[in-house]
Design an enzyme around this catalytic site. Structure first.
Site, PDB file in Angstrom:
ATOM      1  N   CYS A 111      35.388 -63.756 -20.906  1.00  0.00           N
ATOM      2  CA  CYS A 111      36.510 -63.703 -22.318  1.00  0.00           C
ATOM      3  C   CYS A 111      37.697 -63.441 -21.368  1.00  0.00           C
ATOM      4  CB  CYS A 111      35.808 -62.620 -23.380  1.00  0.00           C
ATOM      5  SG  CYS A 111      34.755 -62.883 -23.753  1.00  0.00           S
ATOM      6  N   CYS A 234      34.847 -57.611 -36.469  1.00  0.00           N
ATOM      7  CA  CYS A 234      34.623 -58.386 -35.301  1.00  0.00           C
ATOM      8  C   CYS A 234      35.745 -59.583 -35.823  1.00  0.00           C
ATOM      9  CB  CYS A 234      32.901 -59.460 -35.947  1.00  0.00           C
ATOM     10  SG  CYS A 234      31.961 -58.444 -35.398  1.00  0.00           S
ATOM     11  N   LYS A 356      41.516 -60.131 -33.484  1.00  0.00           N
ATOM     12  CA  LYS A 356      40.509 -59.878 -35.000  1.00  0.00           C
ATOM     13  C   LYS A 356      41.974 -61.480 -35.793  1.00  0.00           C
ATOM     14  CE  LYS A 356      38.719 -59.123 -37.753  1.00  0.00           C
ATOM     15  NZ  LYS A 356      39.052 -60.027 -39.174  1.00  0.00           N
ATOM     16  N   HIS A 360      40.146 -66.101 -31.547  1.00  0.00           N
ATOM     17  CA  HIS A 360      39.719 -65.247 -29.901  1.00  0.00           C
ATOM     18  C   HIS A 360      38.796 -67.008 -29.336  1.00  0.00           C
ATOM     19  CE1 HIS A 360      38.356 -63.665 -25.997  1.00  0.00           C
ATOM     20  NE2 HIS A 360      36.629 -63.063 -27.014  1.00  0.00           N
TER      21      HIS A 360
END
Lengths: 418, 418
Positions: A111, A234, A356, A360
Site C-alpha cells: 500500500c 475500514c 477512509k 484507497h
C-alpha cells in the site's frame, strides 16, 4: 494530553530507531505539479485510462508551462491487484501517455507503492541523473469478487503465518486496535471519531469515493468487520490513479515562481508479519521514516500545518499520531477527541478525507496524498483549504508496517515570509 | 564485418534515441562487493534461504572488512513468480538477513528487475541519501507446473494482445529471430553458436545451472520450441538469488583499495507489446540505455573488455551485439561466427555462461550479471578470467524490450595504469 497542542516525541525506542548518517544531500528537489483521477468504482475505465486522467491533471497543475517531453524518468507504484499486467506495469502506463522511451521503473511496497515511487523520484533528481521525474501510481480493485480482493490484499501480508492461516488485513489491524485499547484505554468511540472527521473532510473533496458526512452514531452502529473494527473503521476498495512531478533546483524556476520544496524524506522497513514485531501498539517503520524526514527537514512535528496519514483502518490514524510525534504514545485517543486534527484545529489531518473517505486504490494512495499536499500548499484545496500553510507531511504505510515512507513539503514563499 | 573487431554504431535512429540532458551527477558510486547463490532447481531451498546465500556471499566478497549494519538502504528485484509473497517481497528478504528497519524498496521491471535495483542503488548513493546501498534480486521458478510457469512469464508480456491470445515469450522472441533472419540473412547456425559459446563459458562457472559444454551439432539438432528457436536457443527456468553492494566515493576507501567505479548507467523503456514497435530487429530500449551509459562513462564500446548481455534467447544476444554497438545492425551473425565474443576474443560476452547456461532466475538475473562483472574486475573469475580487464558492461532486458538497463563498471587501478 487534551488541549489539542502538538508535542514532539522526544525519545524513540533505541530498538526501533537506527540513527541515520548525516545528510549530505547535494541538490534540492521540488514538487511542481500533482493530480489524480477521482477515486471510486469505475467499470468503464481501465488502469491505463485512469492513469491518463491523473497524468493530465498533474501536467495541467504545473503553474507555468510544462511539456511532458521534459520528463527524464518515471517511477510507477502499483500492487498489481487482479494480476492483469503484473510485470512491466510501469512502462505499460507510461507508454499509454506517450512517454515510451523514457526510463520507467515499477516500485512496489504494497500500500506504500507510490509513496516509495515519490521517494525514488526525489532520489533520481537529487542524484543528478534526472531534472524532471514523474512519480505515479494506480490500482483497479473493484472489478473482482470480494474473495479475490481478499487474496490480492493478502499477498501484501505475511504469507506463511498470516495469509495462509486465514488472517486478513482487517484482522491484523484489529489486533493492533485491541492491543492499543488494552494498553492505553483507547475506546471504540475514539476510533469512530476518526471516521467522522475524515468523512467531514471527504465531503468537501470532489475526488472522494465516499464523499458524504457521517455522524458519530452512524460510525458507532456500523456492522462489525473484525472486532473491534466495524465498517466505518475500514477504508473501501477503490479504483484510481495519482501522479506527482518532482524537479531539481536547477530547473524549478522554469515551472513555478512559488516553489514547494521536498524538505524531508524518510523511510523504514520492518518484519512483514505483525506477529514478529515487539510491539502491536505502534509501527516502528513509521517512526523511523518520520524521524529521518524531520531530521532532514530540520523541523519538529510542531512546525507542520497539516498532514495526510495512512488511515487504512481507524486505528492506523491513531497509531500515526503517535508514531509521527503528534502526541505521546497512548495519547492519540485524546488527540482525536480534542479536535486538534480537524479542519480548523492545530494540525488538520487527512483534509482530503484520507483513505477512509477519499478511498484507497492501493498503488495510487501514496502519490494521492502528495496531490493533497500540493493542493493545500498551492491554495487550491477549495472548501477544505488550510489557511496559508507552510509545511505539510505525507505518511504512507505498506502492509501492516513492513514499510513506511514520510515526506515533508515546504512552501518556500511562506518559509521566507515567516 | 568479419574481422572480429568492435565498432561503435555511429548513428542511432533519432526515433528511438531521446538525447539525454547533460549529466550533472555529483557523487561517484562504486561496486565493492557482489555474490550469488548457485542457479538451478533447489526444492530444498526457499526464496529467503537463496537470498541469504547471495547476501552472505556479497558481504564476504568485500575486500576489506564490511559490517552489514553499515547498509543504509536496500533495493530488491523480483517478479514474484508463484505469487507466494507478491507484496513487500523486498522487506520479506531483507528482514531475513537481519536488515529489518533499513529502508527497502521492491523494484520490478520483469526480467530486468534487479538490473533496475542496481540502478536504484546507484541513484540512492549519488543522491547523497545513502552511503552504502544493497541491490539484490531473487526468483523461485522450478516448483510449479510448466503451465503455471508460462502464466508467470506471460504476465511480463503485454496482456491483452499477446498473453491472452496465447503468445508466449519464446513466441515473441521467435518473431524477432524470424525478422532478423529475413532482413539480414542471420542463420540458425549462428543462433546455435551463441549456445555453444555460452555453454563453453558456463562449464567454467561453478554457479551455472547448465554447466556443461554443448557441441554445435547438439545445439543444431535440439527439438524446436518456437520456430526458428529450438531448445538450445532458449534459457532454462531457474531458482536463484544475487546481491551487489554499491557505496559512495566518500566511504569507498573503507572497503577496498582497488575500487570499481560505476562509470555509466543508462536505462530506457518502450511499448510493452512487441506488436506496437516499429522494429522487430532491434530493442530500442537497449539502444537508449547503452547510449546513455556510454555518454555518462565517456567511452565507446571499443573501450570495453567484456560484457554480460541479456541472452534469454539466442537471438537476444545477437540483437544485443547490435543495440549495444558491438557491431553494425545486421552484422551480429558475422560477429558470433568470428569468435570475437568468445573467451580470448576481442570482447568476450557472457563469460558467466549467460542466461543460457548460467540460468535465468528472473529477479536475480540483473544483479547476477553484476556479480560476474565484479568477479572479472577483481580477478576472481577462475578458469573464465579475462586478462586484467579495465571495463565491463552489464545489459539487462525486461520482457521483450519494454525496459532495459545498462551499467559500465571500471576498475580504477587499471584506468590509472593505462
Amino acid at each position: 494530553m487534551s488541549n489539542g497542542s502538538i508535542q514532539r516525541v522526544r525519545t524513540v525506542d533505541e530498538i526501533y530507531f537506527i540513527p541515520g548518517r548525516p545528510f549530505s544531500c547535494m541538490r534540492d528537489a521540488y514538487l511542481v505539479g500533482a493530480g489524480q483521477s477521482a477515486y471510486g468504482a469505475f467499470p468503464e475505465e481501465s488502469y491505463r485510462s485512469l492513469f491518463r486522467t491523473a497524468f493530465d491533471a498533474a501536467v495541467d497543475s504545473v503553474p507555468d508551462e510544462f511539456d511532458a517531453d521534459e520528463i527524464d524518468e518515471a517511477f510507477i507504484g502499483t500492487l498489481g491487484v487482479g494480476g492483469r499486467q503484473l510485470g512491466l506495469s510501469g512502462p505499460a502506463v507510461t507508454e499509454h501517455v506517450g512517454l515510451d522511451g523514457v526510463p520507467c521503473t515499477r516500485v512496489e511496497n504494497a500500500c506504500a507503492a507510490s509513496g516509495f515511487a515519490v521517494r525514488q523520484a526525489v532520489q533520481a533528481v537529487k542524484s543528478g541523473m534526472a531534472d524532471v521525474a514523474l512519480a505515479g501510481g494506480f490500482e483497479v480493485m473493484t472489478d473482482m469478487s470480494s474473495d479475490a480482493t481478499k487474496y490480492w490484499l493478502g499477498v501484501s501480508g505475511e504469507t506463511e503465518w498470516e495469509r495462509l492461516s486465514g488472517t486478513t488485513f482487517s484482522g491484523v489491524y484489529a489486533q493492533m486496535a485491541s492491543a492499543h485499547m488494552n494498553e492505553y484505554g483507547t475506546t471504540r468511540e475514539q476510533l469512530s471519531r476518526v471516521a467522522v472527521k475524515n468523512h467531514a473532510n471527504g465531503a468537501k473533496n470532489p475526488h472522494a469515493q465516499l464523499g458524504f458526512e457521517c455522524s458519530l452514531e452512524d460510525a458507532q452502529s456500523a456492522p462489525v468487520v473484525a472486532d473491534p473494527l466495524n465498517l466505518y473503521h475500514c477504508c473501501p476498495t477503490s479504483d484510481g490513479a495519482a501522479c506527482a512531478l518532482i524537479v531539481s533546483e536547477d530547473v524549478v524556476d522554469d515551472y513555478t515562481d512559488d516553489p514547494i520544496r521536498v524538505a524531508g524524506v524518510g523511510a523504514g522497513s520492518d518484519s512483514v508479519g505483525l506477529f514478529q514485531r515487539d510491539t502491536y501498539t505502534g509501527v516502528p517503520a513509521s517512526r523511523r521514516a518520520a524521524e529521518t524526514a524531520y531530521e532532514m527537514a530540520d523541523i519538529d512535528p510542531a512546525d507542520l500545518d497539516f498532514a495526510e496519514v495512512h488511515d487504512c483502518f481507524a486505528i492506523a490514524e491513531l497509531l500515526a499520531y503517535e508514531d509521527l510525534g503528534f502526541c505521546e504514545p497512548g495519547e492519540a485517543g485524546d488527540l482525536i477527541e480534542s479536535g486538534a486534527t480537524e479542519l480548523g484545529g492545530d494540525l488538520p489531518v487527512n483534509t482530503s478525507g484520507g483513505l477512509k473517505s477519499k478511498g484507497h486504490p492501493i498503488g495510487a494512495t501514496g502519490a494521492g496524498q502528495v496531490v493533497e499536499a500540493f493542493k493545500q500548499l498551492s491554495g487550491k484545496a477549495g472548501e477544505r483549504q488550510v489557511e496559508t500553510p507552510t509545511r505539510g507531511l505525507t505518511h504512507n504505510v505498506g502492509g501492516s508496517g513492513g514499510a513506511a515512507v514520510v515526506h515533508v513539503f515546504e512552501r518556500q514563499q511562506e518559509v521566507s515570509a515567516r
